[in-house]
Scaffold this active site. Structure first.
Site, PDB file in Angstrom:
ATOM      1  N   GLU A 236       0.837  -1.205   0.000  1.00  0.00           N
ATOM      2  CA  GLU A 236       0.000   0.000   0.000  1.00  0.00           C
ATOM      3  C   GLU A 236       0.875   1.258   0.000  1.00  0.00           C
ATOM      4  OE1 GLU A 236      -2.565   1.482  -0.506  1.00  0.00           O
ATOM      5  OE2 GLU A 236      -4.302   0.880   0.662  1.00  0.00           O
ATOM      6  N   ASP A 237       0.298   2.360  -0.454  1.00  0.00           N
ATOM      7  CA  ASP A 237       1.021   3.629  -0.429  1.00  0.00           C
ATOM      8  C   ASP A 237       1.007   4.255   0.960  1.00  0.00           C
ATOM      9  OD1 ASP A 237      -1.719   4.016  -0.586  1.00  0.00           O
ATOM     10  OD2 ASP A 237      -1.644   5.574  -2.116  1.00  0.00           O
TER      11      ASP A 237
ATOM     12  N   PHE B 100      -2.120  16.114   4.215  1.00  0.00           N
ATOM     13  CA  PHE B 100      -2.452  15.502   2.935  1.00  0.00           C
ATOM     14  C   PHE B 100      -1.214  15.574   2.041  1.00  0.00           C
ATOM     15  CE2 PHE B 100      -4.007  15.466  -1.406  1.00  0.00           C
ATOM     16  CZ  PHE B 100      -4.761  14.308  -1.374  1.00  0.00           C
TER      17      PHE B 100
ATOM     18  N   ASP C 224      -4.051   5.640   6.396  1.00  0.00           N
ATOM     19  CA  ASP C 224      -4.546   6.903   6.934  1.00  0.00           C
ATOM     20  C   ASP C 224      -5.571   6.564   8.030  1.00  0.00           C
ATOM     21  OD1 ASP C 224      -5.240   9.633   7.068  1.00  0.00           O
ATOM     22  OD2 ASP C 224      -6.604   9.500   5.395  1.00  0.00           O
TER      23      ASP C 224
HETATM   24  P1  IMP Z   1      -7.495   4.976   4.557  1.00  0.00           P
HETATM   25  O1  IMP Z   1      -8.515   3.947   4.155  1.00  0.00           O
HETATM   26  O2  IMP Z   1      -8.144   6.193   5.153  1.00  0.00           O
HETATM   27  O3  IMP Z   1      -6.413   4.417   5.440  1.00  0.00           O
HETATM   28  O4  IMP Z   1      -6.827   5.550   3.263  1.00  0.00           O
HETATM   29  C1  IMP Z   1      -6.265   4.753   2.353  1.00  0.00           C
HETATM   30  C2  IMP Z   1      -6.149   5.373   0.990  1.00  0.00           C
HETATM   31  O5  IMP Z   1      -6.483   6.764   0.900  1.00  0.00           O
HETATM   32  C3  IMP Z   1      -4.706   5.277   0.623  1.00  0.00           C
HETATM   33  O6  IMP Z   1      -4.411   4.019   0.081  1.00  0.00           O
HETATM   34  C4  IMP Z   1      -4.516   6.419  -0.342  1.00  0.00           C
HETATM   35  O7  IMP Z   1      -4.734   5.986  -1.651  1.00  0.00           O
HETATM   36  C5  IMP Z   1      -5.546   7.453   0.114  1.00  0.00           C
HETATM   37  N1  IMP Z   1      -4.872   8.486   0.940  1.00  0.00           N
HETATM   38  C6  IMP Z   1      -4.797   8.545   2.290  1.00  0.00           C
HETATM   39  N2  IMP Z   1      -4.087   9.618   2.708  1.00  0.00           N
HETATM   40  C7  IMP Z   1      -3.695  10.262   1.584  1.00  0.00           C
HETATM   41  C8  IMP Z   1      -2.910  11.451   1.343  1.00  0.00           C
HETATM   42  O8  IMP Z   1      -2.414  12.144   2.237  1.00  0.00           O
HETATM   43  N3  IMP Z   1      -2.722  11.777   0.034  1.00  0.00           N
HETATM   44  C9  IMP Z   1      -3.231  11.067  -1.001  1.00  0.00           C
HETATM   45  N4  IMP Z   1      -3.958   9.948  -0.828  1.00  0.00           N
HETATM   46  C10 IMP Z   1      -4.192   9.547   0.457  1.00  0.00           C
HETATM   47 MG    MG Z   2      -3.742   3.280  -1.542  1.00  0.00          MG
END
Ligand code: IMP
Ligand code: MG
Length: 179
Positions: A102-103, A156, A106
């Site tokens: 994963e990238d 972000f 969050d």
């Molecule tokens: P989560 O489900 O909230 O943990 O977010 C996961 C996905 O949201 C990541 O795999 C990213 O693709 C996107 N994401 C979360 N934070 C960022 C950010 O700061 N910049 C860009 N994409 C984000």
């Molecule tokens: Mg992602």
């Protein structure tokens, strides 16, 4: 055109720092698997495209790559809490070694969804989760990756695969827009 300017971006993690981190991260993750074990690397698109491509080049194992696509941010800079599974097509991974790449983690909702889905639907032999970035302070569900590259503040970020409204994925570094 993006409604934000590339010239306003401030670099948070340089290209060099990413490169070095990926080398050490790949070595750490390698040790979790036996030398002769086959591994399915799951690239979570679109955000992981750069990280996954660079990571596997440093990862000294027999691997096969699979690609799934999930969207959670839409066009916002805050997680929408609304996961959209766009493509989860995968081969049978029953009793296989699976490495999810994963990238960023969050809120943790995507990681939770993926971990649960793999465990329930695929019952892998081993399931390992690696994320380049970890926004620990933004977590809404209790989940941590097995490995991560950098812990970052609740900012972000864009670049190196991460986007704002589809833009900035091609930047070779991680950056943010100062408030
Ligand atoms: P989560 O489900 O909230 O943990 O977010 C996961 C996905 O949201 C990541 O795999 C990213 O693709 C996107 N994401 C979360 N934070 C960022 C950010 O700061 N910049 C860009 N994409 C984000
Ligand atoms: Mg992602």
């Amino acid at each position: 055109m993006s409604d934000k300017l590339m010239s306003d971006l401030k670099i948070l993690i340089t290209e060099e720092e990413i490169k070095n981190k990926i080398k050490s991260l790949a070595k750490d993750v390698e040790n979790v698997f036996e030398k002769d074990e086959d591994i399915y690397v799951i690239c979570v698109l679109k955000g992981s495209v750069m990280f996954c491509a660079d990571f596997v080049k440093q990862f000294n194992h027999n691997i096969q790559m699979e690609f799934i696509r999930i969207s959670s941010y839409g066009n916002e800079t805050k997680s929408t809490n609304n996961l959209q599974a766009i493509d989860l097509t995968l081969p049978n991974l029953n009793n296989k070694n699976v490495l999810i790449v994963e990238d960023i983690i969050d809120t943790g909702l995507t990681a939770r969804f993926l971990t649960d889905m793999f465990k329930i639907k695929h019952q892998p032999k081993k399931l390992v989760f690696v994320s380049l970035l970890n926004k620990k302070c933004a977590r809404q569900v209790n989940i941590e990756p097995d490995f991560y590259g950098f812990e970052i503040e609740d900012k972000f970020v864009v670049g190196y695969g991460l986007d704002y409204k589809g833009y900035f994925r091609n930047l070779p570094y991680i950056a943010y827009f100062p408030q």
